[in-house]
Design a protein around this motif. Structure first.
Motif, PDB file in Angstrom:
ATOM      1  N   ASP A 214       0.870  -1.176   0.000  1.00  0.00           N
ATOM      2  CA  ASP A 214       0.000   0.000   0.000  1.00  0.00           C
ATOM      3  C   ASP A 214       0.910   1.230   0.000  1.00  0.00           C
ATOM      4  O   ASP A 214       1.784   1.363   0.864  1.00  0.00           O
ATOM      5  N   LEU A 215       0.714   2.127  -0.962  1.00  0.00           N
ATOM      6  CA  LEU A 215       1.590   3.293  -1.087  1.00  0.00           C
ATOM      7  C   LEU A 215       1.517   4.251   0.100  1.00  0.00           C
ATOM      8  O   LEU A 215       2.376   5.118   0.241  1.00  0.00           O
ATOM      9  N   THR A 216       0.517   4.106   0.945  1.00  0.00           N
ATOM     10  CA  THR A 216       0.464   4.944   2.149  1.00  0.00           C
ATOM     11  C   THR A 216       1.203   4.288   3.309  1.00  0.00           C
ATOM     12  O   THR A 216       1.333   4.873   4.383  1.00  0.00           O
ATOM     13  N   LYS A 217       1.687   3.056   3.081  1.00  0.00           N
ATOM     14  CA  LYS A 217       2.432   2.312   4.124  1.00  0.00           C
ATOM     15  C   LYS A 217       3.652   1.657   3.464  1.00  0.00           C
ATOM     16  O   LYS A 217       3.698   0.436   3.300  1.00  0.00           O
ATOM     17  N   LEU A 218       4.611   2.467   3.085  1.00  0.00           N
ATOM     18  CA  LEU A 218       5.757   1.973   2.328  1.00  0.00           C
ATOM     19  C   LEU A 218       6.555   0.916   3.073  1.00  0.00           C
ATOM     20  O   LEU A 218       7.131   0.014   2.472  1.00  0.00           O
ATOM     21  N   ASP A 219       6.604   1.020   4.412  1.00  0.00           N
ATOM     22  CA  ASP A 219       7.436   0.105   5.193  1.00  0.00           C
ATOM     23  C   ASP A 219       6.684  -1.103   5.726  1.00  0.00           C
ATOM     24  O   ASP A 219       7.132  -1.752   6.677  1.00  0.00           O
ATOM     25  N   SER A 220       5.557  -1.436   5.100  1.00  0.00           N
ATOM     26  CA  SER A 220       4.814  -2.627   5.514  1.00  0.00           C
ATOM     27  C   SER A 220       5.621  -3.878   5.189  1.00  0.00           C
ATOM     28  O   SER A 220       6.586  -3.839   4.417  1.00  0.00           O
ATOM     29  N   ALA A 221       5.229  -5.007   5.761  1.00  0.00           N
ATOM     30  CA  ALA A 221       5.904  -6.278   5.485  1.00  0.00           C
ATOM     31  C   ALA A 221       5.850  -6.598   3.995  1.00  0.00           C
ATOM     32  O   ALA A 221       6.793  -7.173   3.430  1.00  0.00           O
ATOM     33  N   GLN A 222       4.750  -6.208   3.343  1.00  0.00           N
ATOM     34  CA  GLN A 222       4.597  -6.471   1.909  1.00  0.00           C
ATOM     35  C   GLN A 222       5.598  -5.656   1.098  1.00  0.00           C
ATOM     36  O   GLN A 222       6.210  -6.153   0.148  1.00  0.00           O
ATOM     37  N   GLY A 223       5.761  -4.387   1.474  1.00  0.00           N
ATOM     38  CA  GLY A 223       6.723  -3.544   0.783  1.00  0.00           C
ATOM     39  C   GLY A 223       8.143  -4.056   0.968  1.00  0.00           C
ATOM     40  O   GLY A 223       8.949  -4.080   0.017  1.00  0.00           O
ATOM     41  N   VAL A 224       8.455  -4.481   2.184  1.00  0.00           N
ATOM     42  CA  VAL A 224       9.787  -5.019   2.478  1.00  0.00           C
ATOM     43  C   VAL A 224      10.042  -6.284   1.661  1.00  0.00           C
ATOM     44  O   VAL A 224      11.151  -6.498   1.146  1.00  0.00           O
ATOM     45  N   ALA A 225       9.018  -7.116   1.497  1.00  0.00           N
ATOM     46  CA  ALA A 225       9.165  -8.348   0.718  1.00  0.00           C
ATOM     47  C   ALA A 225       9.520  -8.025  -0.739  1.00  0.00           C
ATOM     48  O   ALA A 225      10.374  -8.682  -1.342  1.00  0.00           O
ATOM     49  N   ALA A 226       8.869  -7.007  -1.306  1.00  0.00           N
ATOM     50  CA  ALA A 226       9.125  -6.641  -2.705  1.00  0.00           C
ATOM     51  C   ALA A 226      10.547  -6.127  -2.885  1.00  0.00           C
ATOM     52  O   ALA A 226      11.250  -6.520  -3.818  1.00  0.00           O
ATOM     53  N   GLN A 383       8.981   9.743  -4.745  1.00  0.00           N
ATOM     54  CA  GLN A 383      10.395  10.092  -4.603  1.00  0.00           C
ATOM     55  C   GLN A 383      11.063   9.355  -3.437  1.00  0.00           C
ATOM     56  O   GLN A 383      12.149   8.787  -3.606  1.00  0.00           O
ATOM     57  N   PRO A 384      10.458   9.310  -2.247  1.00  0.00           N
ATOM     58  CA  PRO A 384      11.054   8.513  -1.170  1.00  0.00           C
ATOM     59  C   PRO A 384      11.128   7.022  -1.524  1.00  0.00           C
ATOM     60  O   PRO A 384      12.063   6.336  -1.099  1.00  0.00           O
ATOM     61  N   LEU A 385      10.158   6.553  -2.326  1.00  0.00           N
ATOM     62  CA  LEU A 385      10.158   5.140  -2.699  1.00  0.00           C
ATOM     63  C   LEU A 385      11.345   4.811  -3.595  1.00  0.00           C
ATOM     64  O   LEU A 385      12.071   3.846  -3.352  1.00  0.00           O
ATOM     65  N   TRP A 386      11.573   5.627  -4.638  1.00  0.00           N
ATOM     66  CA  TRP A 386      12.708   5.314  -5.515  1.00  0.00           C
ATOM     67  C   TRP A 386      14.038   5.527  -4.775  1.00  0.00           C
ATOM     68  O   TRP A 386      15.015   4.832  -5.056  1.00  0.00           O
ATOM     69  N   THR A 387      14.049   6.442  -3.809  1.00  0.00           N
ATOM     70  CA  THR A 387      15.248   6.643  -3.002  1.00  0.00           C
ATOM     71  C   THR A 387      15.534   5.409  -2.149  1.00  0.00           C
ATOM     72  O   THR A 387      16.686   4.995  -1.993  1.00  0.00           O
ATOM     73  N   ALA A 388      14.476   4.797  -1.619  1.00  0.00           N
ATOM     74  CA  ALA A 388      14.624   3.577  -0.816  1.00  0.00           C
ATOM     75  C   ALA A 388      15.158   2.428  -1.655  1.00  0.00           C
ATOM     76  O   ALA A 388      16.012   1.653  -1.214  1.00  0.00           O
ATOM     77  N   VAL A 389      14.656   2.310  -2.883  1.00  0.00           N
ATOM     78  CA  VAL A 389      15.121   1.257  -3.782  1.00  0.00           C
ATOM     79  C   VAL A 389      16.608   1.439  -4.050  1.00  0.00           C
ATOM     80  O   VAL A 389      17.397   0.491  -3.981  1.00  0.00           O
ATOM     81  N   SER A 404      11.548   2.249   5.880  1.00  0.00           N
ATOM     82  CA  SER A 404      11.144   3.000   7.079  1.00  0.00           C
ATOM     83  C   SER A 404      11.510   4.473   6.909  1.00  0.00           C
ATOM     84  O   SER A 404      10.734   5.370   7.246  1.00  0.00           O
ATOM     85  N   THR A 405      12.714   4.709   6.367  1.00  0.00           N
ATOM     86  CA  THR A 405      13.138   6.085   6.084  1.00  0.00           C
ATOM     87  C   THR A 405      12.227   6.724   5.046  1.00  0.00           C
ATOM     88  O   THR A 405      11.845   7.904   5.164  1.00  0.00           O
ATOM     89  N   ALA A 406      11.852   5.938   4.040  1.00  0.00           N
ATOM     90  CA  ALA A 406      10.972   6.443   2.977  1.00  0.00           C
ATOM     91  C   ALA A 406       9.608   6.813   3.541  1.00  0.00           C
ATOM     92  O   ALA A 406       9.032   7.846   3.184  1.00  0.00           O
ATOM     93  N   GLN A 407       9.078   5.972   4.407  1.00  0.00           N
ATOM     94  CA  GLN A 407       7.755   6.234   4.977  1.00  0.00           C
ATOM     95  C   GLN A 407       7.770   7.510   5.818  1.00  0.00           C
ATOM     96  O   GLN A 407       6.842   8.316   5.757  1.00  0.00           O
ATOM     97  N   ALA A 408       8.850   7.714   6.554  1.00  0.00           N
ATOM     98  CA  ALA A 408       8.967   8.923   7.368  1.00  0.00           C
ATOM     99  C   ALA A 408       9.013  10.169   6.475  1.00  0.00           C
ATOM    100  O   ALA A 408       8.380  11.186   6.771  1.00  0.00           O
ATOM    101  N   ALA A 409       9.740  10.057   5.366  1.00  0.00           N
ATOM    102  CA  ALA A 409       9.828  11.196   4.449  1.00  0.00           C
ATOM    103  C   ALA A 409       8.494  11.452   3.766  1.00  0.00           C
ATOM    104  O   ALA A 409       8.077  12.605   3.587  1.00  0.00           O
ATOM    105  N   ALA A 410       7.811  10.377   3.358  1.00  0.00           N
ATOM    106  CA  ALA A 410       6.519  10.523   2.684  1.00  0.00           C
ATOM    107  C   ALA A 410       5.484  11.131   3.616  1.00  0.00           C
ATOM    108  O   ALA A 410       4.615  11.891   3.189  1.00  0.00           O
ATOM    109  N   GLY A 411       5.598  10.829   4.897  1.00  0.00           N
ATOM    110  CA  GLY A 411       4.650  11.357   5.871  1.00  0.00           C
ATOM    111  C   GLY A 411       4.758  12.849   6.064  1.00  0.00           C
ATOM    112  O   GLY A 411       3.814  13.510   6.513  1.00  0.00           O
ATOM    113  N   LYS A 412       5.898  13.409   5.697  1.00  0.00           N
ATOM    114  CA  LYS A 412       6.103  14.857   5.815  1.00  0.00           C
ATOM    115  C   LYS A 412       5.642  15.598   4.580  1.00  0.00           C
ATOM    116  O   LYS A 412       5.601  16.834   4.548  1.00  0.00           O
ATOM    117  N   GLY A 413       5.342  14.826   3.481  1.00  0.00           N
ATOM    118  CA  GLY A 413       4.992  15.437   2.203  1.00  0.00           C
ATOM    119  C   GLY A 413       3.607  16.026   2.189  1.00  0.00           C
ATOM    120  O   GLY A 413       2.796  15.792   3.063  1.00  0.00           O
TER     121      GLY A 413
END
Length: 413
Positions: A214-226, A383-389, A404-413
């Motif tokens: 889910d793009l609103t939860k970048l650091d979910s277990a699913q995102g980490v798996a991908a 942008q935080p997502l591609w930075t995390a990749v 986790s860093t990406a999610q924190a950055a996205a939350g400030k957007g």
């Protein structure tokens, strides 16, 4: 919505972060028509097509049928979005404009696009997931001219030599097993784009969504798996380290050498694929546990910007209707190597070119990047997502820490 200077300038920044996935560069005169002029300004992201091209002729013909002359200007996709916002600020927006689908929400927030319902345009026949990329709060603000998306091209000779049946690739486990066999056979595995631009996010999204992310939860277990899947491929040598610098074009060039078993790329490469010196096939990108992964929708929307002279809308509507009618969608989408946004036209496309069948299926499973209420929030997430990749694949951070860093950055957007 109010046309405030702050809103428009904020929107300019948002458009600037959305790098084009499929369009090329160019541009010329930015002036739009005004008053009761019989000349209507038309902007699109296809500067590669001149007036003598099939696309150029179609646009001109639609103007002729509407009883006006069209002054068409092609711009780079990002440049077009920025110019549209500035033109609106100055009160001289074009009459009709074709824009990349993620930009629609930004232009809507700036208050410069008309609702299709207000113009009396019929969108009932268009696939919901495709038109969804240009829909906000239940209202459509444009009509899709066509769609493109991603799938996996494969090299038939390499898979045959590695004793891999492409039909066996149904999930991440079977795909990784195929890559293992390819490497054991002395060949290269898979190439894709993980560059630090929108192209990197665009290419990562099928795996992210395919895991249930889910793009609103970048650091979910699913995102980490991908992200762990991609990192594992790079670490194990199934994917080259240069994916970090690969655009979709350079990634394609790698696949086109004939050295790679798989290449993640788009509908727009079909013409180049036919020129390859090896047999190829296409399979849908698999979801983690099987089935086709949702893929991001690429493509443009025909929109009608807000005008001071509202009497101009009647002709603008005729131009839009001409461009998106069933009879014109087939030749237009054939020219652009797009999948039509209407099922009946898709059937005609597949009948004329059976190689489009897997792409039609991929588009049916596609999602708009700004859909699901994300709208203008998408750039602050992408942008935080591609930075995390980038951070993870380069070895700087673990997939979990990077996201986790990406999610924190996205939350400030």
């Amino acid at each position: 919505m109010r046309h405030t200077r702050r809103t428009l300038l904020t929107a300019v920044v948002a458009v600037g972060t959305l790098a084009s996935v499929t369009a090329c560069g160019g541009g010329s005169d930015s002036s739009a028509s005004s008053g009761k002029s019989a000349t209507y300004a038309f902007w699109d992201p296809y500067p590669q097509f001149d007036a003598s091209s099939d696309w150029g002729k179609r646009v001109t013909q639609c103007g002729t049928e509407a009883g006006v002359k069209i002054k068409r200007t092609g711009y780079d996709t990002t440049d077009l979005g920025n110019k549209a916002l500035l033109a609106a600020q100055q009160g001289n927006a074009p009459d009709v404009m074709l824009v990349d689908n993620p930009v629609v929400s930004t232009l809507v927030e700036a208050g410069i696009l008309n609702k299709t319902s207000d113009l009396g345009l019929d969108t009932a026949s268009f696939q919901k997931n495709i038109i969804g990329a240009g829909t906000l709060d239940g209202a459509a603000y444009g009509i899709p001219i066509g769609a493109n998306t991603l799938a996996l091209y494969y090299n038939k000779q390499i898979l045959s030599a590695a004793k891999v049946d492409p039909a066996s690739i149904k999930d991440w486990t079977s795909l990784t097993a195929a890559l293992q066999k390819v490497k054991a056979a002395g060949k290269k595995g898979i190439t894709f784009s993980a560059i630090n631009t929108e192209e990197g996010s665009f290419q990562f999204l099928p795996w992210f969504w395919g895991a249930g992310g889910d793009l609103t939860k970048l650091d979910s277990a699913q995102g980490v798996a991908a992200l762990s899947l991609w990192k594992g491929w790079v670490d194990d040598g199934y994917a080259p380290k240069d994916v970090l610098q690969n655009t979709q074009t350079t990634s394609w060039q790698e696949f086109a050498t004939g050295e790679y078993a798989f290449g993640e790329n788009g509908t727009w490469q079909l013409g180049n694929a036919d020129k390859a010196k090896f047999g190829y096939g296409v399979v849908n990108i698999p979801a983690q546990k099987g089935g086709s992964a949702p893929v991001p929708t690429g493509g443009e929307f025909v929109t009608v910007p807000v005008q001071k002279d509202t009497a101009r809308y009647d002709v603008s509507k005729k131009i839009v209707t001409c461009l998106t009618s069933a009879k014109n969608l087939l030749p237009t989408d054939t020219t652009l190597t797009y999948v039509a946004p209407v099922a009946a036209v898709q059937a005609e496309q597949v009948k004329a070119n059976p190689k489009l069948k897997p792409w039609v299926a991929a588009v049916a499973a596609a999602r708009g990047r700004t859909s699901g209420g994300l709208g203008t929030k998408y750039p602050t997430i992408s942008q935080p997502l591609w930075t995390a990749v980038q951070s993870s694949l380069s070895g700087g951070k673990s997939p979990k820490d990077a996201l986790s860093t990406a999610q924190a950055a996205a939350g400030k957007g």
